[in-house]
Design a protein around this motif. Sequence first.
Motif, PDB file in Angstrom:
ATOM      1  N   ALA A 284     -10.454  -3.807 -84.217  1.00 16.90           N
ATOM      2  CA  ALA A 284     -10.225  -3.595 -85.652  1.00 16.90           C
ATOM      3  C   ALA A 284      -9.019  -4.394 -86.148  1.00 16.90           C
ATOM      4  N   GLU A 285      -8.072  -4.687 -85.270  1.00 14.23           N
ATOM      5  CA  GLU A 285      -6.870  -5.441 -85.645  1.00 14.23           C
ATOM      6  C   GLU A 285      -7.067  -6.952 -85.599  1.00 14.23           C
ATOM      7  N   LEU A 286      -8.123  -7.416 -84.966  1.00 16.37           N
ATOM      8  CA  LEU A 286      -8.380  -8.859 -84.891  1.00 16.37           C
ATOM      9  C   LEU A 286      -8.727  -9.417 -86.261  1.00 16.37           C
ATOM     10  N   GLU A 287      -8.371 -10.664 -86.485  1.00 17.73           N
ATOM     11  CA  GLU A 287      -8.788 -11.365 -87.697  1.00 17.73           C
ATOM     12  C   GLU A 287     -10.306 -11.531 -87.659  1.00 17.73           C
ATOM     13  N   PRO A 288     -10.968 -11.580 -88.816  1.00 17.42           N
ATOM     14  CA  PRO A 288     -12.437 -11.711 -88.829  1.00 17.42           C
ATOM     15  C   PRO A 288     -12.962 -12.883 -87.995  1.00 17.42           C
ATOM     16  N   ASP A 289     -12.278 -14.011 -88.011  1.00 18.94           N
ATOM     17  CA  ASP A 289     -12.727 -15.160 -87.213  1.00 18.94           C
ATOM     18  C   ASP A 289     -12.684 -14.847 -85.719  1.00 18.94           C
ATOM     19  N   ASP A 290     -11.641 -14.128 -85.306  1.00 21.82           N
ATOM     20  CA  ASP A 290     -11.526 -13.763 -83.894  1.00 21.82           C
ATOM     21  C   ASP A 290     -12.532 -12.680 -83.524  1.00 21.82           C
ATOM     22  N   GLN A 291     -12.822 -11.774 -84.453  1.00 23.53           N
ATOM     23  CA  GLN A 291     -13.864 -10.774 -84.208  1.00 23.53           C
ATOM     24  C   GLN A 291     -15.206 -11.462 -84.005  1.00 23.53           C
TER      25      GLN A 291
ATOM     26  N   MET B 129     -10.126 -14.628 -73.430  1.00 24.04           N
ATOM     27  CA  MET B 129     -10.160 -13.582 -74.460  1.00 24.04           C
ATOM     28  C   MET B 129     -11.164 -12.502 -74.062  1.00 24.04           C
ATOM     29  N   LEU B 130     -12.333 -12.919 -73.668  1.00 26.55           N
ATOM     30  CA  LEU B 130     -13.380 -11.985 -73.277  1.00 26.55           C
ATOM     31  C   LEU B 130     -12.970 -11.197 -72.036  1.00 26.55           C
ATOM     32  N   ARG B 131     -12.433 -11.885 -71.033  1.00 27.06           N
ATOM     33  CA  ARG B 131     -11.997 -11.211 -69.811  1.00 27.06           C
ATOM     34  C   ARG B 131     -10.946 -10.147 -70.107  1.00 27.06           C
ATOM     35  N   ALA B 132      -9.962 -10.505 -70.910  1.00 28.13           N
ATOM     36  CA  ALA B 132      -8.897  -9.562 -71.246  1.00 28.13           C
ATOM     37  C   ALA B 132      -9.452  -8.398 -72.076  1.00 28.13           C
ATOM     38  N   PHE B 133     -10.325  -8.687 -73.016  1.00 25.02           N
ATOM     39  CA  PHE B 133     -10.893  -7.631 -73.859  1.00 25.02           C
ATOM     40  C   PHE B 133     -11.695  -6.639 -73.024  1.00 25.02           C
ATOM     41  N   ARG B 134     -12.422  -7.129 -72.057  1.00 28.12           N
ATOM     42  CA  ARG B 134     -13.231  -6.257 -71.209  1.00 28.12           C
ATOM     43  C   ARG B 134     -12.376  -5.336 -70.327  1.00 28.12           C
ATOM     44  N   LEU B 135     -11.116  -5.639 -70.166  1.00 29.00           N
ATOM     45  CA  LEU B 135     -10.223  -4.798 -69.372  1.00 29.00           C
ATOM     46  C   LEU B 135      -9.690  -3.598 -70.153  1.00 29.00           C
ATOM     47  N   LEU B 136      -9.867  -3.624 -71.459  1.00 27.02           N
ATOM     48  CA  LEU B 136      -9.351  -2.541 -72.301  1.00 27.02           C
ATOM     49  C   LEU B 136     -10.210  -1.293 -72.180  1.00 27.02           C
ATOM     50  N   ASP B 137      -9.558  -0.133 -72.213  1.00 23.90           N
ATOM     51  CA  ASP B 137     -10.299   1.121 -72.300  1.00 23.90           C
ATOM     52  C   ASP B 137     -11.079   1.118 -73.610  1.00 23.90           C
ATOM     53  N   LYS B 138     -12.192   1.856 -73.654  1.00 24.53           N
ATOM     54  CA  LYS B 138     -13.066   1.816 -74.832  1.00 24.53           C
ATOM     55  C   LYS B 138     -12.336   2.134 -76.134  1.00 24.53           C
ATOM     56  N   ASP B 139     -11.537   3.188 -76.135  1.00 23.25           N
ATOM     57  CA  ASP B 139     -10.858   3.558 -77.371  1.00 23.25           C
ATOM     58  C   ASP B 139      -9.809   2.533 -77.768  1.00 23.25           C
ATOM     59  N   VAL B 140      -9.133   1.951 -76.799  1.00 23.53           N
ATOM     60  CA  VAL B 140      -8.147   0.904 -77.072  1.00 23.53           C
ATOM     61  C   VAL B 140      -8.857  -0.354 -77.566  1.00 23.53           C
ATOM     62  N   ALA B 141      -9.975  -0.683 -76.942  1.00 22.86           N
ATOM     63  CA  ALA B 141     -10.742  -1.870 -77.340  1.00 22.86           C
ATOM     64  C   ALA B 141     -11.171  -1.780 -78.800  1.00 22.86           C
ATOM     65  N   ALA B 142     -11.592  -0.603 -79.226  1.00 25.91           N
ATOM     66  CA  ALA B 142     -12.011  -0.426 -80.621  1.00 25.91           C
ATOM     67  C   ALA B 142     -10.833  -0.644 -81.565  1.00 25.91           C
ATOM     68  N   ASP B 143      -9.670  -0.104 -81.213  1.00 21.50           N
ATOM     69  CA  ASP B 143      -8.483  -0.286 -82.054  1.00 21.50           C
ATOM     70  C   ASP B 143      -8.047  -1.741 -82.095  1.00 21.50           C
ATOM     71  N   VAL B 144      -8.077  -2.398 -80.948  1.00 23.02           N
ATOM     72  CA  VAL B 144      -7.703  -3.817 -80.880  1.00 23.02           C
ATOM     73  C   VAL B 144      -8.692  -4.652 -81.686  1.00 23.02           C
TER      74      VAL B 144
ATOM     75  N   SER C 120      -6.022 -13.422 -79.727  1.00 20.54           N
ATOM     76  CA  SER C 120      -6.349 -14.526 -80.634  1.00 20.54           C
ATOM     77  C   SER C 120      -5.811 -15.859 -80.134  1.00 20.54           C
ATOM     78  N   ASP C 121      -4.782 -15.808 -79.266  1.00 23.98           N
ATOM     79  CA  ASP C 121      -4.204 -17.039 -78.721  1.00 23.98           C
ATOM     80  C   ASP C 121      -4.892 -17.519 -77.451  1.00 23.98           C
ATOM     81  N   LEU C 122      -5.796 -16.719 -76.904  1.00 22.87           N
ATOM     82  CA  LEU C 122      -6.451 -17.071 -75.650  1.00 22.87           C
ATOM     83  C   LEU C 122      -7.720 -17.882 -75.886  1.00 22.87           C
ATOM     84  N   GLU C 123      -8.069 -18.670 -74.887  1.00 18.23           N
ATOM     85  CA  GLU C 123      -9.349 -19.374 -74.912  1.00 18.23           C
ATOM     86  C   GLU C 123     -10.469 -18.335 -74.826  1.00 18.23           C
ATOM     87  N   ASN C 124     -11.675 -18.721 -75.219  1.00  9.93           N
ATOM     88  CA  ASN C 124     -12.794 -17.781 -75.305  1.00  9.93           C
ATOM     89  C   ASN C 124     -13.016 -16.964 -74.036  1.00  9.93           C
ATOM     90  N   GLU C 125     -13.077 -17.618 -72.894  1.00 11.15           N
ATOM     91  CA  GLU C 125     -13.353 -16.904 -71.638  1.00 11.15           C
ATOM     92  C   GLU C 125     -12.236 -15.934 -71.286  1.00 11.15           C
TER      93      GLU C 125
END
Length: 103
Positions: free
Chosen positions: A62-69, A45-60, A38-43
């Motif tokens: 779900a934890e994001l605020e709606p605006d960040d989702q 944020m996306l780069r870091a999110f894409r590095l997550l394993d699928k199951d971890v990405a889903a958990d992360v 949530s503290d990262l710039e859009n690009e």
Amino acid sequence: MDFDDIEKVAELLEKKSYGELRIFLNEANEVDVALLLSDLENEDMLRAFRLLDKDVAADVFAELEPDDQERLIGYLTDAELGAVLSEMYDDDAADLIGEMPAS
């Protein structure tokens, strides 16, 4: 995550040390990763999110605020979003869909 972790992630993104960043993010607590994203710039944020394993990405996700989702959804491909939703618990996915604008 503390300030040192945030600096470490920023440095790894800048250096494009994606292997090391992938390991760091996937071993961290999902709530901490969501706060970090949530503290990262859009690009970044996306780069870091894409590095997550699928199951971890889903958990992360779900934890994001709606605006960040919503911000992240704007950058994910339909296939990436589908993969995240398929890994989420049904109630988390339903909540997400319920919170999104009709468009």
